[in-house]
Design a protein around this motif. Structure first.
Motif, PDB file in Angstrom:
ATOM      1  N   CYS A  37       0.951  -1.331   0.003  1.00 35.96           N
ATOM      2  CA  CYS A  37      -0.087  -0.066   0.076  1.00 35.96           C
ATOM      3  C   CYS A  37       0.977   1.220   0.165  1.00 35.96           C
ATOM      4  CB  CYS A  37      -1.168  -0.049   1.059  1.00 35.96           C
ATOM      5  SG  CYS A  37      -0.227   0.151   2.814  1.00 35.96           S
ATOM      6  N   CYS A  72       3.369   1.911   3.010  1.00 34.91           N
ATOM      7  CA  CYS A  72       4.680   1.045   2.451  1.00 34.91           C
ATOM      8  C   CYS A  72       5.629   1.860   1.797  1.00 34.91           C
ATOM      9  CB  CYS A  72       4.328  -0.473   2.289  1.00 34.91           C
ATOM     10  SG  CYS A  72       3.589  -1.574   3.347  1.00 34.91           S
ATOM     11  N   CYS A  78      -2.015  -2.958   4.867  1.00 35.94           N
ATOM     12  CA  CYS A  78      -1.770  -3.972   3.871  1.00 35.94           C
ATOM     13  C   CYS A  78      -1.416  -5.247   4.327  1.00 35.94           C
ATOM     14  CB  CYS A  78      -1.086  -3.587   2.659  1.00 35.94           C
ATOM     15  SG  CYS A  78       0.773  -3.342   2.875  1.00 35.94           S
TER      16      CYS A  78
HETATM   17 ZN    ZN Z   1       1.285  -1.262   3.478  1.00 32.07          ZN
END
Ligand code: ZN
Length: 241
Positions: free
Chosen positions: A163, A166, A234
């Motif tokens: 995501c 990140c 995520c």
């Molecule tokens: Zn993530």
């Protein structure tokens, strides 16, 4: 009057599924330099419905890249001015303006019901709020940005790729707010092609890949972004896909 929709079908037919494009409903957040290009490219390609979300007004210092606005639009709400322009440019596209500032409080409501969210703003808290909302609602997200002569585009598919949290881990907002219209145009084109692929064929081949363009040095790179261990959005898996 010529049949604009039929002409677009003819142009797209070898590359994209025009029927799926026509049935698609896209939310564009941020009508800046990149957002102007995205709105025009998607509407021109035959996307059936686009909502343009921006709370800001058109300003003279941004006209170098926000090419759908003219001096007559200065001071007007960008979402409304963009909707007027795109509706004239592509009368077969239903364009809805949303004059609202997106935040963690309203992101999940604003993005609800769309097939794809296109994020084109330089504000990290807004991008992270939309990222979390897209993860929660399981809506695909394309994030784009520029800084100086460089730009990036990234496709996040919830449940599949890393995501934006990140991707942006430790990233600070660029202090350099100078932007060249042509660079915004390049990034808007890259993001728009990714959008048309996702909308028309459900292709996932660009999921988790950061496309980086350096216009001044004439390079384009593709980086695989890994999920950060323990990411609360995520899932914290170290593997992509
Ligand atoms: Zn993530």
């Amino acid at each position: 009057m010529c049949d604009i929709a039929a002409l677009k079908d003819e142009q797209n037919s070898c590359l994209f599924n025009t029927r799926r494009l026509r049935l698609s409903n896209v939310l564009l957040i941020g009508v800046g330099g990149i957002g102007c290009g995205i709105a025009v490219h998607l509407a021109g390609a035959g996307v059936g419905s686009i909502s343009v979300c921006d709370f800001d007004v058109a300003a003279a210092e941004n006209l170098n890249r926000q090419f759908i606005f003219t001096t007559a639009d200065l001071g007007a709400r960008k979402a409304e001015a963009a909707a007027r322009f795109v509706s004239g440019y592509a009368p077969d596209c239903r364009v809805t303006p949303i004059v609202q500032k997106v935040s963690g409080q309203n992101a999940a409501d604003i993005i609800s019901g769309y097939d794809l969210v296109m994020l084109a703003c330089d504000n990290i808290p807004t991008r992270l709020a939309v990222n979390e909302a897209c993860s929660m609602r399981c809506i695909n997200l394309i994030d784009s940005g520029i800084s100086g002569g460089c730009g990036s585009s990234y496709l996040y598919i919830p449940g599949k790729s890393a995501c934006l949290a990140c991707l942006m881990d430790g990233t600070a907002e660029s202090a350099d707010k100078r932007t060249v219209g042509a660079v915004a145009g390049i990034v808007a084109g890259i993001a728009s092609v990714t959008a048309l692929e996702i909308l028309s064929s459900k292709s996932h081949k660009k999921a988790g890949k950061l496309i980086l363009t350096d216009a001044l040095n004439n390079t384009t790179d593709e980086l695989n972004i890994k999920k950060l261990k323990g990411c609360r959005i995520c899932g914290g898996d170290l593997n992509v896909g």
